[in-house]
Design a protein around this motif. Structure first.
Motif, PDB file in Angstrom:
ATOM      1  N   ARG A 134       0.842  -1.195   0.000  1.00 50.53           N
ATOM      2  CA  ARG A 134       0.000   0.000   0.000  1.00 50.53           C
ATOM      3  C   ARG A 134       0.874   1.242   0.000  1.00 50.53           C
ATOM      4  O   ARG A 134       2.088   1.157   0.189  1.00 50.53           O
ATOM      5  N   THR A 135       0.241   2.384  -0.218  1.00 49.98           N
ATOM      6  CA  THR A 135       0.958   3.662  -0.206  1.00 49.98           C
ATOM      7  C   THR A 135       0.194   4.672   0.643  1.00 49.98           C
ATOM      8  O   THR A 135      -0.998   4.499   0.896  1.00 49.98           O
ATOM      9  N   GLU A 136       0.901   5.693   1.077  1.00 45.75           N
ATOM     10  CA  GLU A 136       0.293   6.858   1.719  1.00 45.75           C
ATOM     11  C   GLU A 136       0.815   8.082   1.001  1.00 45.75           C
ATOM     12  O   GLU A 136       2.018   8.199   0.778  1.00 45.75           O
ATOM     13  N   THR A 137      -0.085   8.971   0.636  1.00 49.47           N
ATOM     14  CA  THR A 137       0.300  10.145  -0.136  1.00 49.47           C
ATOM     15  C   THR A 137       0.076  11.411   0.671  1.00 49.47           C
ATOM     16  O   THR A 137      -0.940  11.564   1.338  1.00 49.47           O
ATOM     17  N   MET A 138       1.056  12.296   0.587  1.00 51.78           N
ATOM     18  CA  MET A 138       0.956  13.625   1.189  1.00 51.78           C
ATOM     19  C   MET A 138       1.109  14.642   0.074  1.00 51.78           C
ATOM     20  O   MET A 138       2.064  14.570  -0.704  1.00 51.78           O
ATOM     21  N   ILE A 139       0.195  15.587   0.006  1.00 50.16           N
ATOM     22  CA  ILE A 139       0.242  16.612  -1.027  1.00 50.16           C
ATOM     23  C   ILE A 139       1.027  17.809  -0.496  1.00 50.16           C
ATOM     24  O   ILE A 139       0.798  18.269   0.620  1.00 50.16           O
ATOM     25  N   SER A 140       1.938  18.298  -1.316  1.00 49.74           N
ATOM     26  CA  SER A 140       2.680  19.503  -0.966  1.00 49.74           C
ATOM     27  C   SER A 140       1.836  20.716  -1.335  1.00 49.74           C
ATOM     28  O   SER A 140       1.435  20.873  -2.487  1.00 49.74           O
ATOM     29  N   LEU A 141       1.555  21.546  -0.346  1.00 48.32           N
ATOM     30  CA  LEU A 141       0.790  22.759  -0.617  1.00 48.32           C
ATOM     31  C   LEU A 141       1.683  23.865  -1.169  1.00 48.32           C
ATOM     32  O   LEU A 141       1.246  24.700  -1.948  1.00 48.32           O
ATOM     33  N   GLU A 142       2.956  23.854  -0.727  1.00 50.39           N
ATOM     34  CA  GLU A 142       3.904  24.872  -1.180  1.00 50.39           C
ATOM     35  C   GLU A 142       5.313  24.433  -0.803  1.00 50.39           C
ATOM     36  O   GLU A 142       5.522  23.930   0.301  1.00 50.39           O
ATOM     37  N   GLU A 143       6.242  24.636  -1.715  1.00 55.38           N
ATOM     38  CA  GLU A 143       7.645  24.408  -1.367  1.00 55.38           C
ATOM     39  C   GLU A 143       8.148  25.702  -0.744  1.00 55.38           C
ATOM     40  O   GLU A 143       8.285  26.712  -1.420  1.00 55.38           O
ATOM     41  N   SER A 144       8.370  25.678   0.556  1.00 58.14           N
ATOM     42  CA  SER A 144       8.732  26.896   1.276  1.00 58.14           C
ATOM     43  C   SER A 144      10.148  27.331   0.969  1.00 58.14           C
ATOM     44  O   SER A 144      10.426  28.515   0.847  1.00 58.14           O
ATOM     45  N   PHE A 145      11.073  26.389   0.917  1.00 61.49           N
ATOM     46  CA  PHE A 145      12.430  26.697   0.472  1.00 61.49           C
ATOM     47  C   PHE A 145      13.098  25.437  -0.033  1.00 61.49           C
ATOM     48  O   PHE A 145      12.724  24.341   0.320  1.00 61.49           O
ATOM     49  N   ASN A 146      14.071  25.652  -0.880  1.00 56.22           N
ATOM     50  CA  ASN A 146      14.886  24.578  -1.440  1.00 56.22           C
ATOM     51  C   ASN A 146      16.274  25.187  -1.597  1.00 56.22           C
ATOM     52  O   ASN A 146      16.650  25.629  -2.662  1.00 56.22           O
ATOM     53  N   ASP A 147      16.981  25.264  -0.488  1.00 55.70           N
ATOM     54  CA  ASP A 147      18.213  26.036  -0.408  1.00 55.70           C
ATOM     55  C   ASP A 147      19.420  25.134  -0.290  1.00 55.70           C
ATOM     56  O   ASP A 147      19.613  24.478   0.722  1.00 55.70           O
ATOM     57  N   LYS A 148      20.220  25.096  -1.331  1.00 56.22           N
ATOM     58  CA  LYS A 148      21.416  24.274  -1.336  1.00 56.22           C
ATOM     59  C   LYS A 148      22.582  24.973  -0.644  1.00 56.22           C
ATOM     60  O   LYS A 148      23.529  24.347  -0.229  1.00 56.22           O
TER      61      LYS A 148
END
Length: 159
Positions: A134-148
């Motif tokens: 089985r799977t569980e899915t979470m929806i991303s409402l917004e990517e707040s940051f993606n800081d390398k």
């Protein structure tokens, strides 16, 4: 192989390349007041040491019509099926990242889709892979940051 020593010039070169991997070495050299040859040699040294692994292009998926992001936790019937399932996930182009994990899920992945209907179809494809219970899915409402850069600067400060 031991840890490679990087100096402040190396840090500044990496800083600029993280912002834009296509920055010409001549531009980096001008900003750092060194020769383009020095930049080339230092980048080559970091590539050979495995610090720099290729370069990448950052796409704006929203502009391309793929604004929907979801994270899918995957439960396997048996852990020995992990390699098989990962190989099947690689065949679904909308699965952009997959991690083998400990804890609740055996595998955790990120998908990109056009909308909820498209995401549902991708998730159904994932659910149909043999070995997945089985799977569980979470929806991303917004990517707040993606800081390398923040982690990179922390690592530099520890060196």
């Amino acid at each position: 192989m031991g840890k490679v020593k990087l100096d402040e010039i190396d840090h500044q070169i990496l800083d600029m390349l993280i912002d834009n991997t296509r920055t010409p070495f001549t531009d980096i050299a001008k900003k750092l007041l060194i020769s383009a040859g020095t930049v080339h040699v230092r980048v080559k040294k970091m590539e050979e040491a495995g610090i720099i692994k290729g370069s990448s292009l950052t796409l704006d998926y929203v502009q391309l019509g793929y604004a929907f992001i979801a994270y899918v936790g995957i439960f396997l019937e048996k852990t020995h099926q992990t390699k098989f399932v990962i190989e099947r996930l690689e065949q679904i182009p909308n699965v952009t990242i997959a991690h083998i994990t400990t804890g609740k899920f055996n595998i955790f992945c990120k998908i990109r889709a056009k909308d909820t209907t498209h995401a549902k179809n991708i998730i159904f494809r994932i659910d149909d892979i043999d070995g997945i219970s089985r799977t569980e899915t979470m929806i991303s409402l917004e990517e707040s940051f993606n800081d390398k850069k923040r982690l990179m600067h922390t690592i530099f400060n520890e060196l």
